[in-house]
Design a protein around this motif. Structure first.
Motif, PDB file in Angstrom:
ATOM      1  N   HIS A 157      10.936  54.279  84.227  1.00 12.88           N
ATOM      2  CA  HIS A 157      11.674  53.046  83.920  1.00 12.88           C
ATOM      3  C   HIS A 157      12.475  53.107  82.624  1.00 12.88           C
ATOM      4  CE1 HIS A 157       8.371  51.921  81.174  1.00 12.88           C
ATOM      5  NE2 HIS A 157       9.208  51.048  80.669  1.00 12.88           N
ATOM      6  N   ASP A 158      12.062  53.970  81.697  1.00 12.42           N
ATOM      7  CA  ASP A 158      12.825  54.096  80.438  1.00 12.42           C
ATOM      8  C   ASP A 158      13.347  55.522  80.267  1.00 12.42           C
ATOM      9  OD1 ASP A 158      12.888  51.531  79.397  1.00 12.42           O
ATOM     10  OD2 ASP A 158      10.937  51.700  78.430  1.00 12.42           O
ATOM     11  N   HIS A 182      20.198  49.622  79.495  1.00 14.64           N
ATOM     12  CA  HIS A 182      19.499  50.902  79.669  1.00 14.64           C
ATOM     13  C   HIS A 182      18.802  51.035  81.031  1.00 14.64           C
ATOM     14  CE1 HIS A 182      15.976  48.591  78.227  1.00 14.64           C
ATOM     15  NE2 HIS A 182      15.257  49.467  78.873  1.00 14.64           N
ATOM     16  N   HIS A 240      13.253  46.231  85.511  1.00 19.36           N
ATOM     17  CA  HIS A 240      12.132  46.167  84.556  1.00 19.36           C
ATOM     18  C   HIS A 240      12.457  45.316  83.329  1.00 19.36           C
ATOM     19  CE1 HIS A 240      13.985  49.506  82.158  1.00 19.36           C
ATOM     20  NE2 HIS A 240      13.275  48.988  81.178  1.00 19.36           N
ATOM     21  N   MET A 241      13.735  45.028  83.093  1.00 20.17           N
ATOM     22  CA  MET A 241      14.084  44.188  81.937  1.00 20.17           C
ATOM     23  C   MET A 241      14.308  42.734  82.335  1.00 20.17           C
ATOM     24  SD  MET A 241      13.840  45.935  79.253  1.00 20.17           S
ATOM     25  CE  MET A 241      14.662  44.978  77.990  1.00 20.17           C
ATOM     26  N   ASP A 254       5.318  46.277  81.244  1.00 25.35           N
ATOM     27  CA  ASP A 254       6.235  46.756  80.202  1.00 25.35           C
ATOM     28  C   ASP A 254       6.309  45.741  79.057  1.00 25.35           C
ATOM     29  OD1 ASP A 254       8.149  48.446  79.051  1.00 25.35           O
ATOM     30  OD2 ASP A 254       9.800  47.290  79.928  1.00 25.35           O
TER      31      ASP A 254
HETATM   32 FE   LIG Z   1      13.070  49.435  79.042  1.00 27.47          FE
END
Ligand SMILES: [Fe+2]
Ligand SMILES: [Fe+2]
Length: 325
Positions: free
Chosen positions: A247-248, A266, A291-292, A312
């Motif tokens: 995810h990141d 991102h 995810h954000m 997260d």
């Molecule tokens: Fe993130």
């Protein structure tokens, strides 16, 4: 459409908090000590938030009907909610949030006639006093403010809910705990190992992410927590672990370099990079892309995406709270 959603989230949070204040005052005065009612730790009772939304919808439909129809409707909504909540708390968490066993005309201690009458009176107070006052007071608030308040409130309640679930897990004896932990760890590693061996993913160890933590540490932590929650809810744990680990997946120190408005962008960069690492399922792509949320506006499509999004947020807040200063 968006402002309508913000209105709902705002109202839900507002009435959850108002319900908590009411219930806390009532119980604390009765027991002459501070009582935090409900299952969650924070100052909200989601039962009141949900009931207020349904009552508001019912009021808009039946406000011109006669009093008997209203009494019946309010009885079904409020007592139905009380029964459902009492039963669920007992069945899933093995706790009693209230107990009417000593009352006359009660059912399994979850509902009783006396409180059903109180709820009906409260529902009328809601229709004729509370709802008009609430609408009058909040009509001037901007949708943006309502959105922030509502979204933050709902996310806090969701994280609170998961924390409580974690605490309420049934206690096992030492040996079965050890065996179960070993099996869980093995299942997690079976899913995670191929990705962790990938040079792009392993390369995340070179990038600081949150205070004192590399990005690889962060994604592993989010994956482990999401996996745990995913198992509790019998979700697709393979998609959860893979999505969380990717995810990141971006390669810059976001505090000092990278694109402007990193927080809003991102997830797309990570998604493009993840496609170079492995073939993604629709669910895994959604986990990375959402995810954000709520910064990404479009909500998660799958419960697995929501779980990773919450894990997260939880891990990030925890890192900052622990390492502040
Ligand atoms: Fe993130
Ligand atoms: Fe993250």
């Amino acid at each position: 459409m968006r402002s309508y959603l913000f209105d709902i989230l705002f109202s839900f949070t507002f009435f959850s908090m108002l319900g908590w204040v009411m219930e806390t005052c009532y119980r604390s005065l009765r027991e002459r000590r501070f009582v935090n009612p409900g299952l969650l730790k924070g100052p909200y009772l989601i039962l009141y938030g949900a009931a207020a939304l349904i009552l508001a919808a019912a009021v808009s439909i039946i406000h011109e009907y006669n009093i008997f129809v209203k009494i019946l409707c309010y009885f079904v909504i409020t007592t139905g909610f009380e029964l459902l909540s009492g039963f669920n708390a007992r069945h899933f968490f093995n706790i009693r949030l209230w107990d009417y066993s000593d009352q006359r005309f009660q059912l399994h201690g979850h509902i009783c006639l006396k409180f059903s009458i109180y709820w009906i009176l409260l529902a009328f107070a809601f229709e004729y006093l509370l709802l008009p006052a609430y609408l009058g007071l909040t009509s001037g608030l901007s949708p943006f403010l309502k959105g922030i308040f509502g979204v933050v409130g709902v996310m806090l309640m969701a994280v609170d809910f998961f924390v409580v679930i974690r605490e309420k897990q049934p206690s096992l004896n030492k040996e079965s705990k050890r065996r179960s932990a070993h099996g869980t760890e093995k299942e997690f590693m079976n899913i995670a190992a191929p990705l962790l061996k990938n040079p792009m993913v392993a390369g995340l160890s070179q990038y600081p992410h949150h205070r004192g933590k590399s990005r690889l540490d962060h994604v592993k932590e989010v994956a482990a927590l999401s996996f745990y929650w995913g198992r509790r809810f019998a979700l697709d744990c393979r998609a959860i672990v893979r999505g969380a680990l990717l995810h990141d997946l971006f390669f810059y120190d976001w505090l000092h370099e990278g694109p402007r408005l990193h927080g809003f962008r991102h997830h797309r960069i990570a998604l493009e990079n993840a496609k170079q690492v492995t073939r993604l399922s629709a669910k895994e792509a959604d986990i990375i892309e959402k995810h954000m949320w709520p910064l990404t506006l479009i909500p998660p499509r799958y419960p697995e995406s929501l779980v990773v999004c919450l894990a997260d947020t939880f891990c990030s807040v925890k890192d900052y709270v622990r390492n502040r200063g």
